[in-house]
Design a protein around this motif. Structure first.
Motif, short mmCIF file in Angstrom:
data_model
loop_
_atom_site.label_atom_id
_atom_site.label_comp_id
_atom_site.label_asym_id
_atom_site.label_seq_id
_atom_site.Cartn_x
_atom_site.Cartn_y
_atom_site.Cartn_z
N VAL A 320 -0.50 68.51 62.98
CA VAL A 320 -0.47 67.52 61.89
C VAL A 320 0.90 66.84 61.83
O VAL A 320 1.00 65.62 61.65
CB VAL A 320 -0.79 68.20 60.54
N ILE A 321 1.97 67.64 61.99
CA ILE A 321 3.32 67.06 62.01
C ILE A 321 3.45 66.08 63.18
O ILE A 321 4.00 64.98 63.03
CB ILE A 321 4.38 68.18 62.14
N ALA A 322 2.92 66.48 64.34
CA ALA A 322 2.99 65.62 65.52
C ALA A 322 2.21 64.32 65.31
O ALA A 322 2.66 63.23 65.70
CB ALA A 322 2.45 66.36 66.74
N ILE A 323 1.04 64.41 64.69
CA ILE A 323 0.23 63.22 64.40
C ILE A 323 1.00 62.29 63.47
O ILE A 323 0.99 61.06 63.65
CB ILE A 323 -1.12 63.62 63.77
N THR A 324 1.69 62.87 62.51
CA THR A 324 2.45 62.07 61.54
C THR A 324 3.57 61.30 62.23
O THR A 324 3.72 60.09 62.03
CB THR A 324 3.04 62.98 60.44
N VAL A 325 4.37 61.99 63.04
CA VAL A 325 5.49 61.29 63.68
C VAL A 325 5.01 60.38 64.80
O VAL A 325 5.66 59.36 65.10
CB VAL A 325 6.54 62.30 64.21
N CYS A 326 3.88 60.71 65.42
CA CYS A 326 3.30 59.81 66.41
C CYS A 326 2.91 58.50 65.73
O CYS A 326 3.18 57.41 66.25
CB CYS A 326 2.08 60.45 67.06
N SER A 327 2.30 58.59 64.56
CA SER A 327 1.93 57.39 63.81
C SER A 327 3.16 56.59 63.42
O SER A 327 3.15 55.35 63.47
CB SER A 327 1.14 57.79 62.55
N LEU A 328 4.23 57.29 63.03
CA LEU A 328 5.48 56.60 62.71
C LEU A 328 6.01 55.83 63.92
O LEU A 328 6.45 54.68 63.80
CB LEU A 328 6.54 57.62 62.27
N ALA A 329 5.96 56.47 65.09
CA ALA A 329 6.47 55.83 66.30
C ALA A 329 5.62 54.63 66.70
O ALA A 329 6.15 53.59 67.10
CB ALA A 329 6.53 56.84 67.44
N VAL A 330 4.31 54.77 66.62
CA VAL A 330 3.41 53.66 66.96
C VAL A 330 3.65 52.49 66.02
O VAL A 330 3.74 51.32 66.45
CB VAL A 330 1.94 54.11 66.90
N HIS A 331 3.75 52.79 64.73
CA HIS A 331 4.00 51.75 63.72
C HIS A 331 5.34 51.07 63.98
O HIS A 331 5.44 49.83 63.96
CB HIS A 331 4.00 52.39 62.33
N ALA A 332 6.38 51.87 64.28
CA ALA A 332 7.71 51.31 64.53
C ALA A 332 7.71 50.43 65.78
O ALA A 332 8.34 49.36 65.79
CB ALA A 332 8.73 52.45 64.69
N GLY A 333 7.00 50.86 66.83
CA GLY A 333 6.92 50.05 68.04
C GLY A 333 6.26 48.71 67.79
O GLY A 333 6.71 47.67 68.29
N GLY A 334 5.18 48.71 67.00
CA GLY A 334 4.50 47.47 66.67
C GLY A 334 5.39 46.53 65.86
O GLY A 334 5.38 45.31 66.06
N ILE A 335 6.16 47.12 64.93
CA ILE A 335 7.07 46.32 64.11
C ILE A 335 8.11 45.61 64.98
O ILE A 335 8.38 44.41 64.81
CB ILE A 335 7.78 47.21 63.07
N ARG A 336 8.70 46.34 65.93
CA ARG A 336 9.73 45.74 66.79
C ARG A 336 9.14 44.66 67.68
O ARG A 336 9.82 43.68 68.00
CB ARG A 336 10.41 46.82 67.64
N MET A 337 7.89 44.84 68.08
CA MET A 337 7.27 43.81 68.92
C MET A 337 7.07 42.52 68.12
O MET A 337 7.38 41.42 68.61
CB MET A 337 5.92 44.31 69.45
N ILE A 338 6.57 42.64 66.88
CA ILE A 338 6.40 41.45 66.05
C ILE A 338 7.76 40.82 65.75
O ILE A 338 7.92 39.59 65.77
CB ILE A 338 5.67 41.81 64.74
N PHE A 339 8.76 41.66 65.50
CA PHE A 339 10.10 41.16 65.19
C PHE A 339 10.65 40.33 66.34
O PHE A 339 11.15 39.22 66.16
CB PHE A 339 11.04 42.32 64.89
N THR A 340 10.57 40.87 67.54
CA THR A 340 11.17 40.17 68.68
C THR A 340 10.36 38.94 69.09
O THR A 340 10.92 37.98 69.63
CB THR A 340 11.32 41.12 69.88
#
Length: 509
Positions: A320-340
């Motif tokens: 569950v912890i891994a799923i949580t931080v995986c979701s954080l990483a996926v979300h963060a990656g998408g944010i940086r893509m839209i930003f750039t």
């Protein structure tokens, strides 16, 4: 030529001023890539498909895909050392190819990130109700751990939506908070997966020869057991990607030209080795290797069947912890893509130094996709299944132009410097990487009933339908709104005067 004295000076070479919070170190960069791959998420969620499709022998697809992806990662590492910019794939493609190729790669990767976030968040439903039935808020015992039933899908929406709200808020607060949570989660996953490997090894009940058994899964396939392995290999392809995220946070990482390349390679290598050991020892340790639950529930069943309720639940909590931080990483990656890609709308909030609008947009669209799962589980399943295709397309928008540049003799550039380089191995590594990606793409697009079902043609051909529609929408938008626009960096993002670096040749950003 003198080297720039600071990371901000490096960024200014490409025409951009420092806006994001540059506070991440080597471990945080590694953690972003490792948590995106997330063995405790991907293997826990998808082990059942590999085993059901190929029996115990499906494990051999893992090192095959890992080797191919490592070739891709080597190419990415070389690029990360040259272009320390947020958005990784989009920016790398932008330096190597035309504006359409880079836009299309960034667009398709952004869509894939949103769909992937929904798919990862749904994993809460697979794990949490197995820890305690109290998490099965909607439905009964027959809905525990599944998303395919109506009530299971509703409960999945409830749990996953809560997770997406959490990742949205954390990504809005700032990268430091996100990194602290992510680092803790990755540390917990590393400890958890290590203990899982050790305990599975202690509980071995059969020899390693089990990995050479097919359990008759080759029956009915055109190519026999090889055909079964092609289907099973999709599990490995679904898990072993996202390592580029270690380079996607370049504008928030200290000395990214040196830290990003090894972070990309270490993230994939660590996840690949850990995943292989978990799979092989799980198959050797499960009490009943013929239990039908292995082909339906997968690793969560094996863990509880092997260790019992208490220890099994501890590993599920770690998942569950891994799923949580995986979701954080996926979300963060998408944010940086839209930003750039669209810095005009992805303005950085002054206090948190984080793009707020992309955080919210991704969160809202992801929850909308989760609602789709309630009304049409088949459509959601096909859409999340083809999300990985979008990543492979985006990755090829980098590796193919890079290969063309190598053949033309324009890569590596004369000013490559002391940063990561493949040297004389660059061309053969790049060629093999593109060949591998092409084979995987064919395998992913192949409209087999075993993968996409055969109830409706548009589901069986879902890879072509969904990728065609989503990719076509991006292509139309580019042709209507972006084609022919003058290349420039918007004044609010510009470092000093006119940009002087290679990045200034792209479209307005």
């Amino acid at each position: 030529m003198a080297m720039p004295s600071t990371d901000s000076d490096e960024l200014a070479k490409f025409g951009y001023k420092q806006e994001l919070d540059r506070s991440l170190g080597l471990f945080s960069s590694f953690a972003a890539g490792f948590s995106y791959i997330s063995i405790m998420t991907g293997v826990f969620e998808l082990f059942f498909f590999g085993f059901f499709s190929g029996g115990p022998g499906w494990i051999w697809t893992w090192p095959a895909v890992l080797a191919g992806q490592f070739l891709v990662a080597l190419c990415f590492a070389e690029l990360a050392g040259q272009f320390p910019l947020a958005g990784s794939v989009y920016q790398w493609s932008k330096q190597l190819a035309g504006s359409f190729t880079s836009f299309f790669g960034g667009w398709i990767l952004t869509v894939g990130s949103v769909v992937t976030l929904a798919a990862v968040a749904v994993a809460y439903q697979i794990v949490l109700p197995l820890i305690s039935s109290k998490f099965q808020i909607i439905g009964g015992p027959s809905d525990v751990g599944v998303v395919s039933t109506p009530d299971g899908a509703k409960n999945a929406l409830l749990l996953a939506a809560g997770l997406v709200v959490f990742t949205t808020v954390i990504n809005m607060v700032g990268v430091k908070t996100m990194a602290r949570i992510n680092n803790f989660g990755v540390a917990a996953e590393l400890v958890g997966v290590t203990l899982l490997i050790i305990l599975l090894a202690v509980h071995i009940t059969r020899g390693p020869g089990i990995v050479f058994h097919s359990f008759g899964t080759g029956a009915g396939h055109t190519f026999g057991y090889f055909g079964a392995l092609l289907v099973a290999s999709l599990t490995s392809a679904y898990v072993l990607y996202g390592f580029d995220t270690a380079g996607s946070l370049a504008e928030e990482t200290h000395d990214p030209r040196r830290h990003a390349p090894p972070a990309i390679l270490r993230a994939l290598a660590a996840a690949g080795l850990a995943g292989f050991l978990v799979i092989v020892f799980a198959e050797m340790a499960v009490p009943n290797i013929h239990a039908p639950q292995i082909g339906t529930s997968g690793l969560p069943y094996i863990v509880k069947a092997t260790f019992g309720g208490t220890i099994g639940n501890l590993f599920l909590i770690d998942s569950v912890i891994a799923i949580t931080v995986c979701s954080l990483a996926v979300h963060a990656g998408g944010i940086r893509m839209i930003f750039t890609m669209g810095r005009a709308i992805a303005r950085v909030h002054g206090r948190s130094k984080t793009p707020l609008i992309p955080s919210i947009v991704i969160g809202v669209i992801t929850i909308a996709l989760l609602v789709l799962n309630v009304g049409n589980q088949r459509a959601f399943f096909v859409l999340t299944s083809v999300a990985i295709i979008m990543f492979y397309i985006a990755y090829m928008c980098v590796t193919v132009p890079l290969l063309i540049a190598r053949v033309r003799g324009t890569w590596p550039a004369p000013d490559h410097g002391p940063y990561f380089s493949l040297g004389r191995w660059g061309l053969p590594v790049n060629v093999l990487a593109v060949i591998f990606q092409t084979i995987v793409m064919i395998n992913l697009f192949w409209p087999r009933v075993a993968v996409y079902g055969g109830d409706h043609w548009y589901y069986q051909w879902g890879a072509f339908v969904f990728v065609g529609l989503l990719g076509g929408a991006g292509a139309v938008y580019y042709l209507v709104a972006l084609r022919g626009r003058p290349a420039a960096v918007l004044a609010e993002h510009r470092a000093g005067g006119e940009p002087t670096g290679v990045a200034a040749t792209g479209e307005e950003a």
